[in-house]
Structure formats: structure tokens, C-alpha cells
Design an enzyme around this catalytic site. Structure first.
Site, PDB file in Angstrom:
ATOM      1  N   GLU A 143       0.835  -1.197   0.000  1.00  0.00           N
ATOM      2  CA  GLU A 143       0.000   0.000   0.000  1.00  0.00           C
ATOM      3  C   GLU A 143       0.869   1.245   0.000  1.00  0.00           C
ATOM      4  OE1 GLU A 143      -2.496  -0.138   3.443  1.00  0.00           O
ATOM      5  OE2 GLU A 143      -3.165  -2.164   2.978  1.00  0.00           O
TER       6      GLU A 143
ATOM      7  N   CYS B 162      -2.563   1.743   7.773  1.00  0.00           N
ATOM      8  CA  CYS B 162      -1.683   0.673   8.214  1.00  0.00           C
ATOM      9  C   CYS B 162      -2.023  -0.749   7.791  1.00  0.00           C
ATOM     10  CB  CYS B 162      -1.630   0.671   9.731  1.00  0.00           C
ATOM     11  SG  CYS B 162      -1.458   2.291  10.399  1.00  0.00           S
TER      12      CYS B 162
ATOM     13  N   CYS C 122       5.039  -7.646   7.892  1.00  0.00           N
ATOM     14  CA  CYS C 122       5.897  -7.151   8.955  1.00  0.00           C
ATOM     15  C   CYS C 122       6.035  -8.256   9.996  1.00  0.00           C
ATOM     16  CB  CYS C 122       5.248  -5.926   9.598  1.00  0.00           C
ATOM     17  SG  CYS C 122       6.246  -5.103  10.854  1.00  0.00           S
TER      18      CYS C 122
ATOM     19  N   CYS D  26      -1.962  -3.539  15.119  1.00  0.00           N
ATOM     20  CA  CYS D  26      -1.649  -3.215  13.728  1.00  0.00           C
ATOM     21  C   CYS D  26      -2.073  -4.329  12.771  1.00  0.00           C
ATOM     22  CB  CYS D  26      -0.147  -2.969  13.610  1.00  0.00           C
ATOM     23  SG  CYS D  26       0.406  -2.541  11.949  1.00  0.00           S
TER      24      CYS D  26
ATOM     25  N   CYS E 152       2.991  -5.777  16.340  1.00  0.00           N
ATOM     26  CA  CYS E 152       2.343  -4.865  17.288  1.00  0.00           C
ATOM     27  C   CYS E 152       0.871  -5.276  17.393  1.00  0.00           C
ATOM     28  CB  CYS E 152       2.451  -3.419  16.810  1.00  0.00           C
ATOM     29  SG  CYS E 152       4.157  -2.833  16.772  1.00  0.00           S
TER      30      CYS E 152
ATOM     31  N   CYS F  18       3.123   8.331   1.780  1.00  0.00           N
ATOM     32  CA  CYS F  18       3.492   7.366   2.813  1.00  0.00           C
ATOM     33  C   CYS F  18       3.769   6.037   2.120  1.00  0.00           C
ATOM     34  CB  CYS F  18       2.333   7.233   3.804  1.00  0.00           C
ATOM     35  SG  CYS F  18       2.593   5.952   5.032  1.00  0.00           S
TER      36      CYS F  18
HETATM   37  N1  SAH Z   1       7.119  -0.162  11.588  1.00  0.00           N
HETATM   38  C1  SAH Z   1       7.207   1.261  11.639  1.00  0.00           C
HETATM   39  C2  SAH Z   1       6.498   1.993  10.523  1.00  0.00           C
HETATM   40  C3  SAH Z   1       5.161   1.472  10.058  1.00  0.00           C
HETATM   41  S1  SAH Z   1       3.796   1.630  11.147  1.00  0.00           S
HETATM   42  C4  SAH Z   1       6.762   1.751  13.001  1.00  0.00           C
HETATM   43  O1  SAH Z   1       6.357   0.945  13.823  1.00  0.00           O
HETATM   44  O2  SAH Z   1       6.860   2.943  13.260  1.00  0.00           O
HETATM   45  C5  SAH Z   1       3.390   3.340  11.109  1.00  0.00           C
HETATM   46  C6  SAH Z   1       2.708   3.856  12.351  1.00  0.00           C
HETATM   47  O3  SAH Z   1       1.344   3.416  12.417  1.00  0.00           O
HETATM   48  C7  SAH Z   1       3.344   3.372  13.637  1.00  0.00           C
HETATM   49  O4  SAH Z   1       3.409   4.433  14.550  1.00  0.00           O
HETATM   50  C8  SAH Z   1       2.366   2.312  14.093  1.00  0.00           C
HETATM   51  O5  SAH Z   1       2.510   2.019  15.444  1.00  0.00           O
HETATM   52  C9  SAH Z   1       1.071   2.940  13.715  1.00  0.00           C
HETATM   53  N2  SAH Z   1      -0.086   2.031  13.663  1.00  0.00           N
HETATM   54  C10 SAH Z   1      -0.131   0.751  13.300  1.00  0.00           C
HETATM   55  N3  SAH Z   1      -1.377   0.250  13.395  1.00  0.00           N
HETATM   56  C11 SAH Z   1      -2.148   1.267  13.810  1.00  0.00           C
HETATM   57  C12 SAH Z   1      -3.542   1.384  14.088  1.00  0.00           C
HETATM   58  N4  SAH Z   1      -4.372   0.361  13.982  1.00  0.00           N
HETATM   59  N5  SAH Z   1      -3.988   2.597  14.501  1.00  0.00           N
HETATM   60  C13 SAH Z   1      -3.159   3.652  14.622  1.00  0.00           C
HETATM   61  N6  SAH Z   1      -1.851   3.600  14.372  1.00  0.00           N
HETATM   62  C14 SAH Z   1      -1.337   2.413  13.982  1.00  0.00           C
END
Ligand code: SAH
Length: 339
Positions: A90, A329, A110, A117, A114, A103
Site C-alpha cells: 500500500e 496501516c 511485517c 496493527c 504490534c 506514505c
Molecule cells: N514499523 C514502523 C512503521 C510502520 S507503522 C513503526 O512501527 O513505526 C506506522 C505507524 O502506524 C506506527 O506508529 C504504528 O505504530 C502505527 N499504527 C499501526 N497500526 C495502527 C492502528 N491500527 N492505529 C493507529 N496507528 C497504527
């Protein structure tokens, strides 16, 4: 084996051209075309047909096929691209007052996992090449014009560090897109050794750190990476990074109802970042059905913000863009592959 020309830095592209008995200016031509978002040698109209044929016998370019393109009511554009091997990524274009920001994804999937995510629901398929990262910027730039880049899409850029560096070099090369690194942000969940390596390079980019919790207990619960590099280790690397580069670090903090959004968390966060060259971005979590975390109420967001501000922390609440098109995301890729 054919060479991926879009993933070579300029010096290596020059070497390729030389090895193939071509004059130096061919490297410049190829590099410029790649930066303009072409996906085939045939589009390089200032290169003769026989030479284009020779090039395609020896080399290739990454191809991004637009599988879906969704346009949100707020102007956000989301691309679902298919790569040469059929994988999906994406790329999102956001309109801000100061210009268009793109972006980009850094990996297919990944492995950071997390808890909130969508990107890691299917694990990591592979890293993107430097050329595939650049192609995302070039493609969107060709269509809309782009003035800044954030590496905040699918994937963990620091888990694809070598390719990230080549991408950044090519993105900023004056012979190509010539983007100042001051207009580039790289976001990480906190891979400390890579933050330290990047600090040594003293680049002008903005490092964005996804913190999401001020204490190990909360962070361990939502970010497995914290079990490897805990908050103390991460914050000391961030302090060091800010001192080395003189650049302000941007901390991402996604507010999740009843998980990390209480006044106590806000107080702890203010204490943690005290005296640091830092900025906090608050963003209510985007609901992902497989994950089951809910966004904080507007009242909790407000009081979290007020506490940070009253403690002298520079903080903004980010607007949620493109929520009507699954812009957040990894949601679109996941949805497409599940359908
Ligand atoms: N791996 C990197 C970059 C990609 S994620 C990182 O962790 O920073 C980009 C951002 O989106 C990160 O801050 C991540 O924690 C956030 N993110 C992921 N899933 C999300 C969600 N469901 N709601 C809000 N932010 C989210």
C-alpha cells in the site's frame, strides 16, 4: 542473473553502464527515467531501441501495477500496488496545506507484530528492494507531485536497513528526485541498534519513533519489540540520536481505550521525555477487527493532550485521514488478501 537497476545507487549504476561498454551519460539517462516513474526500458525514449533491448536482456526495473486506487472524501489517495512477484503493498498520498506527502511501505508484511496493527497479521513475506521503495514515490509524484515522504506504511524500515539507505540516497540524489532529507521521515517501532547506526550518519531526516506507552508493562503488552529493547534502552538511544543529529525526534503515540490513555500514562510520558528535543503525535488507534482495540474517547484524547502540554511537552493530535478508504496501516492489503 539480471540486475535490478532501480536498486543500485548512482555509483553502482555507473559501474553497470561501464561494464556494458556504454558511455557515462547513459547512467544519467536511466537514473532520471527511474526517478520519473517509468517501469520499462521501452518508455526511455532518448535511448535507441536496440540499446533498450540490450538493457532488457541484462537488467530489469521494478514494476508497480495499480490494483486498486481509492480516493477519500478528504482527498487522501490510497494505492494498492501489485509487485512483480504478485505480492501487494500500500502507498498513500495525503494532502496537507504545505503540500503532498506520500506514505510508502518498506516491506511486504511485517514481523514486529504490534498488537493493534493490521500489517503483521500475515507475518513478513519479504523486504522491499530500494527500487520498489523509490518506485512508490516516483509513481505518485508522476501523478500528483510529492513534496515530502514518510516511510510509515507497511513494514519496519529498520528491519530492511541496507535497502532503506540506498533508497534514501537515490531519493535525495540531485540527478533524480532530488528530495531534501529534511522532507523525509522514517518511522520505527524501536530497533535500537539501527537507531544508533543511523545516528552516526547524521542525516537530516526526521526519525519517528512509535512509542505508544511510557512504561515497560504497558509497552510489552502491545509491542513485542519492547521485550528486546525496553523503554530505557530505546529512550537513551533516542536522546543520543537527537544529540548527534541535532534533529528533533517525533514520537508517535496511538491512543487505545483503557490500555495506554489514562492521565497516569500521560504523566509518565511527560516525565520520560522531559528535557528532550522531541515532539509527540497523538493519534486515536484505528480499529482493526482482528485486533480488537478501540480508540480513546475524544475526552480522553483531550485530557491526555492537556497533561502533556501543561508539562511542557510539544504535542499535536493528528487528524485521521482516509478512514473511509481503509487508509490505515495495512488494512487494505489485508482486506484484499482475505477476500
Ligand atoms: N514499523 C514502523 C512503521 C510502520 S507503522 C513503526 O512501527 O513505526 C506506522 C505507524 O502506524 C506506527 O506508529 C504504528 O505504530 C502505527 N499504527 C499501526 N497500526 C495502527 C492502528 N491500527 N492505529 C493507529 N496507528 C497504527
Amino acid at each position: 542473473m539480471k540486475t535490478d537497476l532501480a536498486s543500485l545507487d548512482y555509483g553502482s549504476l555507473q559501474a553497470f553502464v561501464k561494464e556494458n561498454g556504454l558511455p557515462e551519460y547513459r547512467a544519467q539517462q536511466i537514473f532520471r527515467w527511474i526517478s520519473r516513474g517509468v517501469f520499462s526500458f521501452d518508455e526511455m525514449t532518448d535511448i535507441s531501441k536496440p540499446l533498450r533491448e540490450t538493457l532488457s536482456e541484462k537488467a530489469y526495473l521494478p514494476v508497480l501495477t495499480t490494483e486498486k486506487k481509492l480516493i477519500s472524501s478528504d482527498g487522501t489517495v490510497k494505492y494498492l500496488f501489485t509487485l512483480s512477484d504478485g505480492e501487494h503493498i500500500e502507498t498513500v498520498l495525503m494532502n496537507y496545506e504545505h503540500g503532498n506527502s506520500v506514505c510508502i511501505s518498506s516491506q511486504v508484511g511485517c514481523r514486529m507484530n504490534c498488537a493493534f496493527c493490521a500489517s503483521s497479521l500475515r507475518g513478513l513475506k519479504r523486504c522491499l528492494t530500494a527500487g520498489e521503495m523509490l518506485a512508490q514515490v516516483a509513481a505518485v509524484n508522476k501523478e500528483y507531485g510529492v513534496s515530502s515522504v514518510v516511510v510509515m506504511g507497511i513494514g519496519e524500515p529498520m528491519d530492511n536497513y541496507e535497502n532503506l539507505l540506498v533508497f534514501l540516497e537515490n531519493l535525495s540524489d540531485p540527478r533524480g528526485l532530488a528530495m531534501s532529507l529534511r522532507h523525509v521521515s522514517v518511522s520505527t517501532c524501536g530497533i535500537v541498534p539501527k537507531i544508533n547506526e543511523l545516528a552516526k550518519k547524521k542525516m537530516q531526516l526526521t526519525l519517528s519513533v512509535s512509542l505508544h506507552a511510557p512504561d515497560d508493562e504497558t509497552r510489552n503488552r502491545i509491542m513485542p519489540v519492547n521485550r528486546k529493547w525496553n523503554i530505557e534502552t530505546l529512550i537513551s538511544a533516542c536522546r543520543h540520536y537527537a544529540e548527534e543529529t541535532k534533529r528533533r525526534i517525533s514520537f508517535e503515540y496511538t491512543l487505545i481505550k483503557d490500555v495506554n490513555d489514562t492521565p497516569k500514562h500521560a504523566e509518565a510520558l511527560a516525565k520520560l521525555l522531559h528535557g528532550m528535543l522531541a515532539h509527540v503525535n497523538l493519534i486515536p488507534v484505528n480499529y482493526v477487527s482482528e485486533r480488537g482495540f478501540y480508540p480513546s474517547s475524544p475526552e480522553s484524547v483531550r485530557s491526555f493532550y492537556d497533561i502533556l502540554q501543561s508539562r511542557g511537552v510539544t504535542v499535536t493530535v493528528r487528524r485521521t485521514l482516509g478512514s473511509d478508504i481503509n487508509a490505515a496501516c495495512g488494512q487494505l492489503r489485508h482486506k484484499t488478501e482475505s477476500d
